[in-house]
Scaffold this motif. Structure first.
Motif, PDB file in Angstrom:
ATOM      1  N   SER A  41       0.855  -1.189   0.000  1.00 24.68           N
ATOM      2  CA  SER A  41       0.000   0.000   0.000  1.00 24.68           C
ATOM      3  C   SER A  41       0.892   1.241   0.000  1.00 24.68           C
ATOM      4  CB  SER A  41      -0.872   0.013   1.256  1.00 24.68           C
ATOM      5  OG  SER A  41      -0.051   0.196   2.410  1.00 24.68           O
ATOM      6  N   THR A  42       0.302   2.367  -0.263  1.00 22.43           N
ATOM      7  CA  THR A  42       1.046   3.626  -0.235  1.00 22.43           C
ATOM      8  C   THR A  42       1.661   3.847   1.142  1.00 22.43           C
ATOM      9  OG1 THR A  42      -0.476   4.554  -1.863  1.00 22.43           O
ATOM     10  CG2 THR A  42       0.876   6.114  -0.629  1.00 22.43           C
ATOM     11  N   LEU A  43       0.881   3.600   2.178  1.00 20.74           N
ATOM     12  CA  LEU A  43       1.368   3.781   3.546  1.00 20.74           C
ATOM     13  C   LEU A  43       2.571   2.880   3.820  1.00 20.74           C
ATOM     14  CD1 LEU A  43       1.086   5.034   6.354  1.00 20.74           C
ATOM     15  CD2 LEU A  43      -0.568   3.234   6.892  1.00 20.74           C
ATOM     16  N   LEU A  44       2.486   1.639   3.430  1.00 25.26           N
ATOM     17  CA  LEU A  44       3.582   0.701   3.652  1.00 25.26           C
ATOM     18  C   LEU A  44       4.817   1.097   2.844  1.00 25.26           C
ATOM     19  CD1 LEU A  44       4.413  -1.790   5.166  1.00 25.26           C
ATOM     20  CD2 LEU A  44       3.373  -3.178   3.382  1.00 25.26           C
ATOM     21  N   ALA A  45       4.624   1.508   1.618  1.00 31.44           N
ATOM     22  CA  ALA A  45       5.746   1.951   0.782  1.00 31.44           C
ATOM     23  C   ALA A  45       6.424   3.173   1.394  1.00 31.44           C
ATOM     24  CB  ALA A  45       5.262   2.265  -0.632  1.00 31.44           C
ATOM     25  N   LEU A  46       5.637   4.079   1.949  1.00 27.22           N
ATOM     26  CA  LEU A  46       6.205   5.264   2.605  1.00 27.22           C
ATOM     27  C   LEU A  46       6.998   4.884   3.849  1.00 27.22           C
ATOM     28  CD1 LEU A  46       3.220   7.729   2.201  1.00 27.22           C
ATOM     29  CD2 LEU A  46       5.496   7.994   1.197  1.00 27.22           C
ATOM     30  N   LYS A  47       6.484   3.949   4.627  1.00 30.83           N
ATOM     31  CA  LYS A  47       7.197   3.492   5.825  1.00 30.83           C
ATOM     32  C   LYS A  47       8.526   2.846   5.440  1.00 30.83           C
ATOM     33  CE  LYS A  47       3.277   2.589   8.905  1.00 30.83           C
ATOM     34  NZ  LYS A  47       2.576   1.521   9.670  1.00 30.83           N
ATOM     35  N   ILE A  48       8.508   2.034   4.391  1.00 33.01           N
ATOM     36  CA  ILE A  48       9.737   1.383   3.919  1.00 33.01           C
ATOM     37  C   ILE A  48      10.740   2.422   3.454  1.00 33.01           C
ATOM     38  CG2 ILE A  48      10.692  -0.078   2.081  1.00 33.01           C
ATOM     39  CD1 ILE A  48       8.045  -1.745   2.313  1.00 33.01           C
ATOM     40  N   LYS A  54      15.200   6.960   1.600  1.00 32.14           N
ATOM     41  CA  LYS A  54      15.110   7.138   0.148  1.00 32.14           C
ATOM     42  C   LYS A  54      13.665   7.441  -0.215  1.00 32.14           C
ATOM     43  CE  LYS A  54      19.095   4.639  -1.175  1.00 32.14           C
ATOM     44  NZ  LYS A  54      19.750   3.972  -2.253  1.00 32.14           N
ATOM     45  N   THR A  55      13.468   7.925  -1.441  1.00 31.67           N
ATOM     46  CA  THR A  55      12.104   8.169  -1.890  1.00 31.67           C
ATOM     47  C   THR A  55      11.461   6.845  -2.289  1.00 31.67           C
ATOM     48  OG1 THR A  55      12.675   8.461  -4.228  1.00 31.67           O
ATOM     49  CG2 THR A  55      12.760  10.440  -2.823  1.00 31.67           C
ATOM     50  N   VAL A  56      10.148   6.829  -2.322  1.00 30.63           N
ATOM     51  CA  VAL A  56       9.421   5.633  -2.758  1.00 30.63           C
ATOM     52  C   VAL A  56       9.867   5.237  -4.159  1.00 30.63           C
ATOM     53  CG1 VAL A  56       7.137   4.718  -3.339  1.00 30.63           C
ATOM     54  CG2 VAL A  56       7.435   6.065  -1.256  1.00 30.63           C
ATOM     55  N   ASN A  57      10.048   6.227  -5.033  1.00 33.23           N
ATOM     56  CA  ASN A  57      10.446   5.955  -6.424  1.00 33.23           C
ATOM     57  C   ASN A  57      11.855   5.388  -6.548  1.00 33.23           C
ATOM     58  OD1 ASN A  57       7.991   6.762  -7.384  1.00 33.23           O
ATOM     59  ND2 ASN A  57       8.681   8.770  -8.068  1.00 33.23           N
ATOM     60  N   GLU A  58      12.684   5.581  -5.535  1.00 33.34           N
ATOM     61  CA  GLU A  58      14.025   5.001  -5.572  1.00 33.34           C
ATOM     62  C   GLU A  58      13.998   3.520  -5.185  1.00 33.34           C
ATOM     63  OE1 GLU A  58      17.328   8.226  -4.446  1.00 33.34           O
ATOM     64  OE2 GLU A  58      15.686   8.149  -2.977  1.00 33.34           O
ATOM     65  N   ILE A  59      12.964   3.101  -4.480  1.00 37.08           N
ATOM     66  CA  ILE A  59      12.862   1.711  -4.033  1.00 37.08           C
ATOM     67  C   ILE A  59      11.896   0.908  -4.910  1.00 37.08           C
ATOM     68  CG2 ILE A  59      12.203   0.213  -2.105  1.00 37.08           C
ATOM     69  CD1 ILE A  59      13.109   2.516  -0.239  1.00 37.08           C
ATOM     70  N   PHE A  60      10.813   1.535  -5.314  1.00 37.21           N
ATOM     71  CA  PHE A  60       9.788   0.859  -6.125  1.00 37.21           C
ATOM     72  C   PHE A  60       9.771   1.481  -7.514  1.00 37.21           C
ATOM     73  CE2 PHE A  60       8.532   0.430  -1.708  1.00 37.21           C
ATOM     74  CZ  PHE A  60       8.349  -0.937  -1.614  1.00 37.21           C
TER      75      PHE A  60
END
Length: 67
Positions: A41-48, A54-60
């Motif tokens: 989810s967006t929330l989980l991606a932000l927590k990660i 790093k930004t979400v876009n750098e990981i996903f």
């Protein structure tokens, strides 16, 4: 969608269990995300992304067929 989660964990020397505890999910969830079987989810991606600084876009990363 692909992700660099496994690489990010290796750089920080964090196990799946440690990451799971840090963001409040199970180790199996982390495994499923790394394997591409589960899209967080967006929330989980932000927590990660916060854990790794790093930004979400750098990981996903969106793949061509995701667009």
């Amino acid at each position: 969608m692909t992700n660099t989660l496994r690489v990010e964990r290796a750089i920080k020397h964090i196990t799946q269990q440690q990451l799971a505890e840090a963001i409040g999910v199970s180790r199996q969830t982390i495994n499923a995300i790394e394997s591409g079987k589960y899209v967080p989810s967006t929330l989980l991606a932000l927590k990660i992304s916060e854990v790794f600084g790093k930004t979400v876009n750098e990981i996903f990363i969106l793949e061509e067929n995701d667009k």
